[in-house]
Motif scaffolding. Structure first.
Motif, PDB file in Angstrom:
ATOM      1  N   ASP A 154       0.742  -1.355  -0.055  1.00 56.72           N
ATOM      2  CA  ASP A 154      -0.258   0.017  -0.068  1.00 56.72           C
ATOM      3  C   ASP A 154       0.766   1.246  -0.209  1.00 56.72           C
ATOM      4  O   ASP A 154       0.250   2.326  -0.480  1.00 56.72           O
ATOM      5  CB  ASP A 154      -0.985  -0.185   1.063  1.00 56.72           C
ATOM      6  N   ASP A 171      -2.654  -6.580  -6.912  1.00 57.84           N
ATOM      7  CA  ASP A 171      -3.277  -7.433  -8.201  1.00 57.84           C
ATOM      8  C   ASP A 171      -2.562  -8.913  -8.116  1.00 57.84           C
ATOM      9  O   ASP A 171      -1.411  -8.911  -7.984  1.00 57.84           O
ATOM     10  CB  ASP A 171      -3.471  -6.780  -9.282  1.00 57.84           C
ATOM     11  N   SER A 218       1.093  -3.697  -6.830  1.00 59.75           N
ATOM     12  CA  SER A 218       0.327  -2.870  -6.448  1.00 59.75           C
ATOM     13  C   SER A 218      -0.758  -2.302  -7.069  1.00 59.75           C
ATOM     14  O   SER A 218      -0.540  -2.344  -8.579  1.00 59.75           O
ATOM     15  CB  SER A 218       1.094  -1.590  -5.763  1.00 59.75           C
ATOM     16  N   HIS A 219      -1.845  -2.090  -6.504  1.00 58.58           N
ATOM     17  CA  HIS A 219      -3.068  -1.741  -7.319  1.00 58.58           C
ATOM     18  C   HIS A 219      -2.785  -0.432  -8.064  1.00 58.58           C
ATOM     19  O   HIS A 219      -1.930   0.409  -7.703  1.00 58.58           O
ATOM     20  CB  HIS A 219      -4.224  -1.264  -6.350  1.00 58.58           C
TER      21      HIS A 219
END
Length: 262
Positions: free
Chosen positions: A155, A186, A226-227
């Motif tokens: 994050d 993801d 990471s998104h």
């Protein structure tokens, strides 16, 4: 670029030196750009990550320890004496920084580490985290705390900038410990069309840890991103065949091909 994550079974039997040669044979064939290693050995003057970097063409490497599992005490054979268990990183591009993150523990005396590194890709720098988590069912609280910490690290990626986790998470997507990671990243396996039935810790390997009932015959090794990273995943697969008549490790490597900045 091609990324690989692989739990390489330290200096455990069987035939760790022969297995190491088979690991190198497999990596030479795969020609990865970035490799995350779990159960990687380290000594006072060398590490398996640095050895692999040299053998693969003088590329860059980093190593940190300790990691899981604990090393045998007393050693099972002389080649284990004084050898650290750790996590390693090999990169085609320079590793500009390495950060150490101690993962939370409440049962073990030594905390395993996660290795975070900045890789200077010529088009788009990115971060990589290499880690291995708890596996014992009776330590499930630590297992969950560790995946939560790894999710926090994912994050922390800068907006739109790729941050990859290359890890033996000792759980698959259906298990509770994976949920924090799924919320933060993801799964490149799914994005790359990986086989839904694939496993990375297989009972078909003669020396597989059948006592690891929480992990055996599951896809417990993962590459996540990471998104919002803008990464396109082109393929995802494992290498589940022996080299000659020897499996290089009790785990199969996970391989993904990605494009940055798409």
């Amino acid at each position: 670029m091609r990324l690989v994550t692989w739990n390489v079974l330290w200096r455990f039997e069987p035939e760790w030196r022969a297995r190491e040669r088979a690991i190198l044979t497999t990596l030479e064939r795969l020609a990865p750009d970035v490799i995350g290693l779990q159960e990687c050995w380290g000594t006072a003057d060398q590490s398996q990550a640095h050895l692999f970097a040299e053998r693969l063409g003088g590329v860059h490497a980093a190593f940190l320890g300790p990691s899981l599992p604990p090393v045998p005490q007393p050693p099972e054979h002389p080649d284990q004496a004084g050898v650290l268990m750790g996590v390693g990183l090999v990169s085609r591009w320079p590793i500009r920084s390495v950060r150490r993150h101690d993962l939370p523990v409440s049962h073990r005396q030594i905390a395993p580490v996660a290795l975070e590194a900045r890789i200077e890709h010529p088009e788009e720098p990115f971060d990589v985290i290499v880690a291995a988590t708890e596996w014992e069912p009776e330590f499930a609280d630590d297992h969950l705390a560790q995946t939560r910490r790894l999710a926090e690290l994912l994050d922390a990626a800068a907006a739109g900038e790729p941050r990859f986790l290359l890890a033996d998470l000792n759980c698959d997507r259906t298990q509770a410990e994976f949920a924090p990671i799924a919320a933060a990243a993801d799964d490149t396996w799914e994005l790359g069309g990986g086989d839904a039935d694939a496993v990375t810790l297989s009972s078909e390997v003669p020396f597989a840890p059948l006592e690891a009932t929480k992990e055996i015959d599951r896809r417990v090794d993962h590459i996540l991103v990471s998104h919002g990273s803008g990464v396109a995943v082109e393929s995802a697969f494992t290498v589940d065949a022996p080299v000659g008549d020897l499996f290089p490790s009790d785990h199969f490597p996970v391989v993904v091909d990605v494009r940055l900045g798409s």
